[in-house]
Design an enzyme around this catalytic site. Structure first.
Site, PDB file in Angstrom:
ATOM      1  N   GLY A  75       0.812  -1.218   0.000  1.00  0.00           N
ATOM      2  CA  GLY A  75       0.000   0.000   0.000  1.00  0.00           C
ATOM      3  C   GLY A  75       0.838   1.256   0.000  1.00  0.00           C
ATOM      4  O   GLY A  75       0.446   2.286   0.549  1.00  0.00           O
ATOM      5  N   CYS A 133       0.498   0.755  -9.811  1.00  0.00           N
ATOM      6  CA  CYS A 133       0.441   0.118  -8.495  1.00  0.00           C
ATOM      7  C   CYS A 133      -0.968  -0.407  -8.237  1.00  0.00           C
ATOM      8  O   CYS A 133      -1.933   0.346  -8.304  1.00  0.00           O
ATOM      9  CB  CYS A 133       0.821   1.107  -7.397  1.00  0.00           C
ATOM     10  SG  CYS A 133       0.678   0.386  -5.748  1.00  0.00           S
ATOM     11  N   GLY A 268      13.467  -7.533  -8.907  1.00  0.00           N
ATOM     12  CA  GLY A 268      12.579  -7.167  -7.800  1.00  0.00           C
ATOM     13  C   GLY A 268      12.550  -8.188  -6.689  1.00  0.00           C
ATOM     14  O   GLY A 268      13.393  -8.199  -5.802  1.00  0.00           O
TER      15      GLY A 268
END
Lengths: 307, 267
Positions: A75, A133, A268
């Site tokens: 988030g 996102c 990542g």
């Protein structure tokens, strides 16, 4: 004698020292991983996504492991632009790290304000626009799924920024080339992809979603074939340089992305498994070049043969 | 941070103590020398993901640290990662990263301390008990079954710990029936003392309340789903007690913790 291969990456307005970058959200602000990976050795570090104000992030649990991957719904917890500039960026600049600032706004104006704030900062080599996102209610994915909205964000950022501008695309569209083309026409210098894939896991015993946020972004080896296909499509559709990523765990994975046309890669999830992963991948690419007598890595880019 | 290592560590022993609970002893000189009670390690449990193994490392608090270069992990099998660990034969090596996080601060533990553990939360409390030396303390352990009581007694008797033991079990066999926070509340009333605790979230929440009521401080060790263990991924968030007006504020269990003062956490 084996000569040192030329690993530099020409991105037009910017030349990276090598093709391995740490992806946003997987490398903190660089310092967190420094015991195991000198961020200055990488082609670049894309820092944790920045917003104008600090964001608290989502309630836990925020991650869950899935088959050959993981879901996250962090988030976008981040320190905000001001604290980044004052407390995080100087450490990176001091160490000569190639810093890429990933930005996310709830509105087009916020993207512009972020670009403007970063434009004044010494030591930010590039801006990555996050329009992909999946874990925030406003902004992010809401822009990235539309070519028009993506172009709108790119235009204001390019105007406000002093650095080259890269746009990170979401895989959640029916035609990714349309979004990529819109971004490039709006002035984006570089395209990066892919962001995570919105996904879900449940806890059978508790009859609850595994993540408090219910849905999160899937990353890791599970998404690599999806990413590879999308990178291949985008590199054929636009002339702008492309930085590819999605589930890269090894040097071989990275070389595959380069072969389909990416000029550099973002590593990542692998950083979570091993904080030395990005360096190992870099060393592995170099070793491969020596073994195959590739003197200039750019000749490998897009070298995929289709019969 | 300094003094954090990634090492291939040889498994010296990997023994089932009871159904689903194992003790693994590893040779890890650098980690053992740098670690403090309450800190943890991340264990890479197995093969590559595409060979069916899990992707991420698994976090375990250090169960014992010893000066001869060994560490021990006390763990319960709950998923694929720990199931693979349970099957590891001595002699094999596992890649371990650590020591990580903030451990217990017992430098001020002078008068009397209460160590409180529930279930597998025992893991770091044995390391702490061992490090407390001859400081005055009582050890409260809450088990589910009498078998767990036996396991606890066997583990604590391997250490030089000499403090009083207070035991409870849910089945009431071999120990007082009930929850460990029952006798703890009585003890705190008689003689307030600082608390060190690890166990299920509900137990720790109760410990936090008891500490506040008794006017003592409690250090609690938390657990969370974790990816990197280094503070980068922000996965292992725990909500802080502060930040009510401006919305939630989170800390990282791996970095600011895993040991927190009870009053720092929103229960």
């Amino acid at each position: 004698m084996v000569t040192q291969p030329d690993m530099r990456v020409d991105l037009g307005k910017l030349v990276l020292k090598n093709p391995v970058l740490a992806a946003s959200g997987t490398f903190g602000y660089g310092q967190e991983m420094a015991d195991f990976c000198d961020p200055a050795l990488l082609g670049g570090v894309v820092v944790k996504g920045l917003t104008l104000e600090p964001w608290p992030g989502n309630p836990p649990p925020r991650i869950v492991e899935t088959s050959a991957g993981m879901l996250n719904s962090i988030g976008l917890e981040n320190v905000g632009l001001d604290v980044f500039l004052k407390e995080k960026l100087p450490w990176l600049v001091e160490r000569n790290v190639t810093v890429v600032a990933n930005i996310l706004g709830k509105t087009v104006d916020e993207y512009a304000a972020l670009a403007q704030g970063l434009g004044k900062a010494d030591g930010v080599a590039m801006i990555e626009i996050n329009v992909s996102c999946p874990n925030v209610a406003a902004g992010g994915l809401a822009f990235g799924t539309s070519p028009e909205f993506t172009a709108q964000v790119v235009r204001v950022v390019v105007q406000a920024a002093e650095q080259p501008v890269m746009v990170k695309l979401t895989p959640m569209v029916s035609d990714i080339t349309a979004v990529a083309e819109a971004a490039v026409q709006a002035g984006a210098d570089i395209i990066s992809l892919i962001n995570t894939i919105p996904a879900m896991a449940v806890d059978l015993e508790n009859r609850r979603p595994a993540l408090k946020n219910v849905v999160g972004g899937l990353s890791g080896p599970a998404i690599k074939p999806v990413a590879l296909r999308l990178v291949w499509e985008v590199t054929r559709a636009v002339d702008a340089p492309v930085i590819g990523g999605g589930g890269i765990m090894t040097a071989e994975d990275a070389l595959e992305f380069l072969m389909v046309g990416a000029r550099a890669v973002q590593v990542g999830t692998a950083n979570f498994v091993d904080p030395r992963a990005a360096l190992k991948i870099l060393e592995g690419i170099e070793a491969y070049c020596k073994e195959k007598s590739i003197q200039d890595l750019s000749t490998w880019v897009g070298s995929l043969k289709i019969d | 941070m300094g003094d954090v290592f990634i090492k291939n560590c040889q498994v010296l022993e990997n023994r089932q103590l009871m159904e689903g609970t194992y003790l693994m002893r590893l040779r890890a000189p650098e980690i053992a020398a740098a670690a403090k009670p309450g800190q943890f390690v991340m264990v890479r449990t197995g093969s590559e993901p595409l060979e069916g193994g899990p992707l991420l490392r698994r976090p375990f608090s250090l169960h014992r640290l010893n000066s001869s270069g060994e560490i021990s992990l006390l763990y319960r099998v709950i998923g694929v990662g720990t199931r693979i660990m349970g099957g590891v034969e001595p002699g094999r090596e596992l890649e371990i990263m650590g020591p990580l996080g903030r451990g217990f601060d017992f430098s001020e533990a002078k008068e009397q301390s209460y160590l409180v553990a529930g279930g597998i939360g025992l893991a770091p409390m044995i390391a702490l008990a061992e490090a407390m030396g001859d400081r005055k303390s009582k050890f409260f352990y809450g088990a589910r079954t009498s078998k767990e009581v036996d396991v606890f007694l066997a583990l604590i008797r391997q250490t030089p710990y000499e403090g009083e033991l207070v035991l409870t079990s849910e089945d009431g066999l071999k120990a007082a029936k009930g929850m460990v926070t029952g006798p703890l509340a009585v003890a705190l009333e008689e003689e307030p003392a600082q608390l060190f605790a690890c166990g299920p979230r509900l137990m720790l929440a109760r410990v936090a309340v008891l500490a506040r009521e008794a006017g003592v401080r409690a250090q609690v060790s938390l657990e969370a789903n974790m990816a990197c263990g280094l503070g980068a991924c922000l996965s292992c968030a725990v909500e802080r007690a502060s930040g009510e007006e401006s919305g939630p504020v989170y800390s990282r269990v791996c970095f600011e913790g895993p040991v927190f003062f009870a009053e720092e956490v929103r229960w």
